[in-house]
Design an enzyme around this catalytic site. Structure first.
Site, mmCIF file in Angstrom:
data_model
loop_
_atom_site.group_PDB
_atom_site.id
_atom_site.type_symbol
_atom_site.label_atom_id
_atom_site.label_comp_id
_atom_site.label_asym_id
_atom_site.label_seq_id
_atom_site.Cartn_x
_atom_site.Cartn_y
_atom_site.Cartn_z
ATOM 1 N N ASP A 1 -25.563 22.660 -79.241
ATOM 2 C CA ASP A 1 -24.729 24.110 -78.942
ATOM 3 C C ASP A 1 -23.941 24.213 -79.913
ATOM 4 O O ASP A 1 -23.650 23.440 -80.807
ATOM 5 C CB ASP A 1 -23.915 23.580 -77.531
ATOM 6 C CG ASP A 1 -22.968 24.591 -77.178
ATOM 7 O OD1 ASP A 1 -23.480 25.974 -77.250
ATOM 8 O OD2 ASP A 1 -21.805 24.641 -76.718
ATOM 9 N N SER A 2 -23.223 25.405 -79.934
ATOM 10 C CA SER A 2 -22.179 25.643 -80.987
ATOM 11 C C SER A 2 -20.997 24.823 -80.881
ATOM 12 O O SER A 2 -20.208 24.767 -81.745
ATOM 13 C CB SER A 2 -21.494 27.222 -80.541
ATOM 14 O OG SER A 2 -20.974 27.200 -79.450
ATOM 15 N N CYS B 1 -27.414 26.509 -75.451
ATOM 16 C CA CYS B 1 -26.570 27.575 -75.537
ATOM 17 C C CYS B 1 -27.237 28.995 -75.317
ATOM 18 O O CYS B 1 -28.221 29.514 -75.873
ATOM 19 C CB CYS B 1 -26.064 27.491 -77.053
ATOM 20 S SG CYS B 1 -25.206 28.966 -77.708
HETATM 21 N N1 DGL Z 1 -22.067 27.562 -75.345
HETATM 22 C C1 DGL Z 1 -22.463 28.854 -75.910
HETATM 23 C C2 DGL Z 1 -23.198 29.683 -74.856
HETATM 24 O O1 DGL Z 1 -23.829 29.552 -74.143
HETATM 25 C C3 DGL Z 1 -21.759 29.535 -76.935
HETATM 26 C C4 DGL Z 1 -20.875 30.141 -76.998
HETATM 27 C C5 DGL Z 1 -20.078 30.579 -78.511
HETATM 28 O O2 DGL Z 1 -20.117 29.484 -79.295
HETATM 29 O O3 DGL Z 1 -19.572 31.549 -78.604
HETATM 30 O O4 DGL Z 1 -23.337 30.907 -75.159
#
Ligand code: DGL
Length: 275
Positions: A24-25, A87
């Site tokens: 994930d980010s 993500c």
């Molecule tokens: N957890 C992320 C998602 O599902 C990323 C959010 C982000 O880094 O802006 O969209």
């Protein structure tokens, strides 16, 4: 390496006990990791948090795709047999490129518009997500397929991911952002809200408190874990181990408290490695 020349049919049996990579980010994908570990307790898991580059929500699709390619490369060097893009924003930006580049199962995720449309009693659903997810072509296609018979109210939640990255789940700032972002959905009469970012399940209780018990909140972590299991079964890749599996965390976060935040979200002490 599992690039396009790789043929899963000729995969030797010992690939079964290779780990699954999840990224994930940042730390949000740990909400998905929990569902995966609960459903597949014998699968070794490697979690990568790209926290140094979080949030993805305000980056271009090209920038996000670059990060995703680097993370997948890293996971393949760690010998993963499958990858979960935990993500929504990264899936929207990069899933096609990742599937074109790597020849192992790659599972992505998208906001739960379909289940929300089915669950809504009054036909009004709200979607909380990052700006990147909401403006993506993937999300437009999702609305086209499943949002036709309901009114869909969307809300980009700028700043909320950053609060969760800092482990601030109950602070006044986090609550104020949640109040601000859920207000328009409530004003439009949404009876069902989609948590369209993997960070948001960590503030689900706070959201529920703010919007009220009568509003249904839906996220996709459990569905993604089931989809992963199906893909492993179809590809003959389920682990043959009977041991409770290893879960390893890697992050490039520069925050001093990165380990504490991960432990707070995962719910127990862990070793956290530097990416
Ligand atoms: N957890 C992320 C998602 O599902 C990323 C959010 C982000 O880094 O802006 O969209």
């Amino acid at each position: 390496m599992h690039y396009k020349s790789f043929n899963p049919v000729s995969m030797p049996a010992n690939f079964n006990n290779d780990p699954i990579g999840i990224f994930d980010s940042g730390v949000g994908g740990i909400s998905v990791l929990k569902h995966i570990h609960a459903l597949l307790p014998h699968e070794d898991l490697i979690y990568l948090a790209d926290s140094k580059y979080a949030p993805y929500g305000n980056k271009t699709a090209q920038e996000i795709t670059q990060r995703c390619l680097i993370l997948c490369d890293d996971l393949l060097q760690k010998n993963v047999k499958a990858i979960v893009v935990a993500c929504n924003t990264a899936t929207a930006a990069a899933i096609d490129t990742l599937r074109d580049t790597f020849d192992i199962p790659i599972i992505g995720m998208e906001p739960a518009v379909k289940p929300a449309a089915e669950a809504s009693k009054n036909g009004v659903i709200g979607v909380l997500a990052t700006v990147g997810t909401l403006k993506s072509a993937q999300f437009a296609a999702l609305l086209e397929s499943y949002g036709r018979n309901v009114k869909v109210v969307t809300q980009g939640c700028v700043g909320l991911v950053e609060c969760i990255e800092r482990g601030e789940l109950h602070t006044p700032e986090t609550k104020a952002l949640i109040r601000q972002y859920t207000a328009p959905l409530l004003a439009e009469g949404a009876d069902t809200m989609v948590l369209g970012c993997t960070h948001y399940p960590f503030v689900k209780e706070v959201i529920q408190d703010i919007v009220g018990e009568e509003i249904t909140l839906i996220d996709t972590g459990a569905a993604v874990a089931k989809q992963l299991k199906r893909q492993l079964e179809e590809n003959g890749l389920l682990s043959t181990s009977k041991e409770i599996a290893d879960v390893r965390f890697w992050t490039n976060s520069e925050a001093e408290n990165a380990r504490q935040v991960i432990e707070k979200l995962w719910g127990k002490q862990v070793d956290v490695h530097r990416l």
